[in-house]
Design an enzyme around this catalytic site. Structure first.
Site, short mmCIF file in Angstrom:
data_model
loop_
_atom_site.label_atom_id
_atom_site.label_comp_id
_atom_site.label_asym_id
_atom_site.label_seq_id
_atom_site.Cartn_x
_atom_site.Cartn_y
_atom_site.Cartn_z
N TRP A 143 -7.60 1.56 -2.80
CA TRP A 143 -7.25 0.19 -3.33
C TRP A 143 -5.81 0.13 -2.73
O TRP A 143 -5.05 0.59 -3.13
CB TRP A 143 -7.00 0.12 -4.85
CG TRP A 143 -6.76 -1.42 -5.08
CD1 TRP A 143 -5.63 -2.00 -4.88
CD2 TRP A 143 -7.75 -2.44 -5.69
NE1 TRP A 143 -5.73 -3.22 -5.53
CE2 TRP A 143 -6.86 -3.39 -5.80
CE3 TRP A 143 -9.08 -2.34 -6.27
CZ2 TRP A 143 -7.64 -4.64 -6.64
CZ3 TRP A 143 -9.48 -3.13 -6.81
CH2 TRP A 143 -8.93 -4.56 -7.03
N GLU A 216 -3.41 6.90 -0.25
CA GLU A 216 -2.51 7.13 -1.74
C GLU A 216 -2.27 8.47 -1.74
O GLU A 216 -3.36 9.09 -1.69
CB GLU A 216 -3.06 6.30 -2.91
CG GLU A 216 -3.32 4.68 -2.45
CD GLU A 216 -4.37 4.40 -3.43
OE1 GLU A 216 -4.19 4.08 -4.88
OE2 GLU A 216 -5.77 4.22 -3.37
N ASP A 249 0.99 5.06 0.85
CA ASP A 249 0.96 3.84 -0.40
C ASP A 249 1.32 4.34 -1.69
O ASP A 249 0.63 5.04 -2.28
CB ASP A 249 -0.22 3.24 -0.51
CG ASP A 249 -0.34 2.01 -1.51
OD1 ASP A 249 0.54 1.77 -2.39
OD2 ASP A 249 -1.43 1.24 -1.50
N GLN A 252 1.90 3.22 -7.08
CA GLN A 252 1.92 3.67 -8.53
C GLN A 252 2.65 5.32 -8.57
O GLN A 252 2.81 5.67 -9.57
CB GLN A 252 0.38 3.63 -9.01
CG GLN A 252 -0.23 2.28 -9.18
CD GLN A 252 -1.53 2.57 -9.72
OE1 GLN A 252 -1.69 3.24 -10.78
NE2 GLN A 252 -2.67 1.59 -9.47
N LYS A 278 4.69 -1.59 -7.43
CA LYS A 278 4.65 -1.89 -8.89
C LYS A 278 6.13 -1.01 -9.51
O LYS A 278 6.67 -1.89 -10.10
CB LYS A 278 3.58 -0.95 -9.28
CG LYS A 278 2.26 -1.65 -8.76
CD LYS A 278 0.87 -0.86 -9.26
CE LYS A 278 -0.30 -1.51 -8.82
NZ LYS A 278 -0.78 -2.64 -9.76
N ARG A 412 -7.81 5.98 -17.15
CA ARG A 412 -6.39 5.83 -16.54
C ARG A 412 -5.21 5.73 -17.45
O ARG A 412 -5.43 4.66 -18.11
CB ARG A 412 -6.30 4.97 -15.43
CG ARG A 412 -7.06 5.09 -14.04
CD ARG A 412 -6.50 4.19 -13.07
NE ARG A 412 -6.79 2.51 -13.38
CZ ARG A 412 -6.47 1.63 -12.47
NH1 ARG A 412 -5.84 2.06 -11.45
NH2 ARG A 412 -6.58 0.49 -12.90
#
Length: 442
Positions: A143, A216, A249, A252, A278, A412
């Site tokens: 994502w 990620e 990336d 998070q 974020k 999560r």
């Protein structure tokens, strides 16, 4: 004609207005009217207190309404909020310099933007321009955002019905140790063979225009999947062999969430381009692209263009500086390690009491718990995960379920780094009860 009134609409009117006037942008809305948020909790209009185990959208690493962030926003709104995109301010240059100080060489050049999608869009655009190529490789459960190039590199959901994605996008399998596709003699994941096979397929499909690999370090929407130690070193080498740039990336995982400043530190791999979002704004819209002076110079010489309305905005840059102040001053990387160990042990204890817990994974204060209906076969259920999350919310805990084909429901959890052990204990207690209640009605 629009009208205004000081009286708050009833709950029924609120939801009727929401249904009539809002575009639905993904899934169902949580049936709570959130009135305010503070620390590790959000508060509903009817007075309920809900522990936020997702830090908003996995962003509010300092909790909600942190007093230093509030003070920074108040000052910024009153003095320096938004400028013409070609103008610079001290908060922007300060944040760029300070981000470079937290990163290994040669990462030192920063572009400040607003969202994760936008930062990935800019990174892909830069990689294509610098390499003169256009093909992008990403994980099959990635994502990276909802704008064109970022969405074209996103495979976990949202691909059907929109017509062609950007040409030259390829997916490689996710190295999922819990559900391995390539195995060794003992049944464990053979990630080296999987990676070799993946790039054999990439090479077969490529037109010879491989520009970058965008991944990620820990796939969050993919189910909190962390590739094994050594994987990113090998992936980096695959990129080097093909003249590709490696883009990581860390929307998070960046800025202390995993117990180190950046998740890539575990592997000793330095990306060519790093994207942050974020956690950088701690809940406010702030993102960054960080790269080397060499890549930035090449991009500049080729006419790199990413001139947006809110590029280098001073207000959110000031917030970013305050975020760094707090992360450094409160040693939140160390705190994330200790709290993460506490959280993980609590999840292990829950797994010992509930046979539906198939796997626990993640790092630091980013954790995943996969639910199955049979530990031996790892058979999943489309009903169990949503049932657990609904019960959690009823009991006062907000968490999030990820459900993808071939995977059980994965809860999560990304509590703020400012959470206390008591708050984590409360969340674990609620989760324990929710799993028990949900299983009782299966």
């Amino acid at each position: 004609m629009a009208t205004s009134t000081t009286a708050l609409p009833s709950t029924e009117t609120f939801w009727a207005d929401a249904e009539r006037y809002l575009v639905r942008y993904g899934g169902e809305f949580t049936r709570e009217i959130i009135d305010r948020a503070a620390g590790s909790f959000v508060y509903t209009a009817d007075g309920r207190k809900i522990l936020d185990f997702t830090s908003g959208q996995m962003s509010s690493i300092l909790g909600h309404s942190h007093p230093e962030i509030v003070a920074t926003v108040q000052r910024g709104v009153a003095t320096l909020d938004h400028l013409f995109s070609g103008m610079l301010s001290r908060p922007v240059v300060d944040l760029a310099r300070r981000l470079a100080d937290t990163l290994p060489a040669p990462l030192e050049k920063t572009l400040l933007l607003t969202t994760g999608a936008e930062s990935n869009e800019a990174a892909i655009r830069m990689a294509k321009l610098v390499t003169g190529r256009h093909e992008i490789v990403s994980f099959a459960r990635s994502w990276h955002g909802m704008t064109q190039a970022a969405a074209s590199a996103t495979y976990s959901t949202g691909r059907k019905g929109y017509g062609p994605s950007a040409p030259g996008n390829f997916a490689i399998p996710v190295p999922n140790a819990y559900r391995p596709d390539f195995t060794t003699a003992d049944g464990s994941l053979d990630w080296r063979r999987q990676l070799d096979f993946a790039f054999e397929l990439i090479d077969a499909q490529s037109t010879g225009s491989l520009a970058a690999c965008l991944v990620e370090p820990i796939l969050s929407s993919g189910g909190i999947i962390e590739p094994p130690v050594g994987y990113f070193t090998a992936l980096h080498e695959k990129c080097r062999e093909r003249g590709m740039l490696l883009i990581l990336d860390e929307a998070q995982t960046g800025l202390c969430r995993t117990g180190t400043w950046y998740a890539f530190e575990r592997d000793g791999v330095v990306p060519d381009i790093l994207t942050l979002s974020k956690t950088l704004g701690a809940g406010l819209p702030l993102a960054a692209v960080v790269t080397s002076a060499e890549i930035e110079q090449e991009a500049h010489e080729r006419g790199f263009l990413f001139f947006t309305t809110h590029v280098a905005d001073p207000l959110v840059a000031a917030v970013g500086n305050t975020v760094l102040d707090i992360l450094i001053g409160d040693k939140l990387d160390e705190r994330a390690r200790s709290l993460g160990a506490f959280l993980r042990q609590g999840l292990v204890d829950i797994a010992e009491r509930h046979a539906v817990v198939g796997d626990i994974r993640g790092r630091g204060m980013l954790a995943g718990l996969e639910l199955v209906v049979d530990r031996e076969t790892k058979r999943s259920s489309n009903e169990l995960g949503p049932r657990v999350t609904r019960r959690c919310l009823e009991l006062g805990l907000h968490t999030n379920i990820v459900q993808l084909p071939g995977m059980g429901g994965v809860l999560r959890m990304a509590p703020p780094l400012t959470a206390t052990e008591d708050e984590l204990s409360l969340g674990l207690t609620i989760l324990d009860q929710a799993i028990g209640d949900a299983c009782a009605t299966l």
